[in-house]
Motif scaffolding. Structure first.
Motif, PDB file in Angstrom:
ATOM      1  N   PRO A  97       0.619  -1.294  -0.047  1.00  0.00           N
ATOM      2  CA  PRO A  97       0.051   0.011   0.028  1.00  0.00           C
ATOM      3  C   PRO A  97       0.999   1.193  -0.063  1.00  0.00           C
ATOM      4  CG  PRO A  97      -0.772  -1.483   1.431  1.00  0.00           C
ATOM      5  CD  PRO A  97       0.459  -2.265   0.991  1.00  0.00           C
TER       6      PRO A  97
ATOM      7  N   ARG B 260      -4.269  -3.096  -2.184  1.00  0.00           N
ATOM      8  CA  ARG B 260      -4.923  -4.199  -0.924  1.00  0.00           C
ATOM      9  C   ARG B 260      -5.587  -5.401  -1.591  1.00  0.00           C
ATOM     10  NH1 ARG B 260      -4.815   1.161  -0.311  1.00  0.00           N
ATOM     11  NH2 ARG B 260      -4.195   1.857   1.871  1.00  0.00           N
TER      12      ARG B 260
ATOM     13  N   ALA C 280      -9.593  -4.995   2.599  1.00  0.00           N
ATOM     14  CA  ALA C 280      -9.432  -3.511   2.116  1.00  0.00           C
ATOM     15  C   ALA C 280      -9.921  -2.666   2.921  1.00  0.00           C
ATOM     16  CB  ALA C 280      -9.860  -3.719   0.798  1.00  0.00           C
TER      17      ALA C 280
END
Length: 225
Positions: free
Chosen positions: A16, A98, A178
């Motif tokens: 991320p 994600r 997520a």
């Protein structure tokens, strides 16, 4: 001879990276603007007023009294459409970081929101001509004004794409973590309702649940950005 090992995309998840908050702010503002648009559309319901049902001239006269609401619908929808062009790719990149690389969820989420953009753009396509043209009803063919009344009462409510985007976000949260749990269930419930409304003869009901999901989801993502 060099032998390379095939990449396992199904298991790969990108690290991320911060996208900033701009895209999420755009989504939140788009959600609020879309609610304004739906309210404006609902207040421009001359074509559905039973007191003038079947009376094209009467409907035209009532529409001429609703130009402020028509312009409110137009402005809200266009602000939302433009801002969704920022939020949609932001959501796509957020999910790409994600979920597995091979997942279709980021593209499905962005694609669904782009369908909403198209619906809002088309929903406002006639407003300038009629909103100002109705200032002089003698210059407007009543039957065309009736058509316009139905147009702004239906097309801006085509939010089925948001239902698909919500389901994609909910599934990404459910399977890959997520998004937080509350947003998973908010997306699955509102996304399911919006999609069911959108594919059914009650398709315009999607315009009530879609903007609510968009606002809630964008706010939730803004807190995580």
């Amino acid at each position: 001879m060099t032998i390379t090992t095939p990449r396992d995309d199904t298991a790969s998840i990108a690290t991320p990276a911060s996208l900033g908050k701009g895209w999420a702010i755009a989504g939140t503002t788009a959600g609020l603007a879309s609610i304004v648009s739906i309210v404006g559309s609902a207040m421009s319901g001359a074509a559905y007023d039973k007191s003038v049902a079947g009376d094209a001239v009467g409907i035209t006269e009532k529409l001429s009294e609703q130009t402020a609401s028509i312009l409110l619908m137009h402005t809200g929808a266009m602000f939302s459409a433009v801002l969704l062009l920022v939020f949609a790719p932001g959501l796509r990149r957020y999910l790409q970081a994600r979920v597995p690389v091979s997942s279709l969820l980021p593209d499905v989420a962005a694609g669904g929101l782009l369908l909403v953009v198209v619906a809002q753009l088309m929903g406002t396509a006639l407003t300038t001509e009629f909103a100002f043209g109705l200032a002089d009803t003698d210059q407007v063919v009543p039957e065309t004004a009736v058509f316009f009344g139905h147009w702004i009462g239906t097309v801006p409510w085509l939010w089925v794409g948001a239902g698909v985007a919500a389901l994609a976000l909910g599934i990404a949260g459910r399977r890959h973590g997520a998004v937080p749990g509350w947003l998973v269930w908010t997306s699955l419930v509102l996304g399911g309702l919006t999609t069911l409304f959108g594919v059914s003869p009650l398709q315009y009901m999607a315009g009530m649940t879609g903007p609510i999901w968009l606002t809630a989801a964008a706010l939730g993502l803004l807190k995580r950005a």
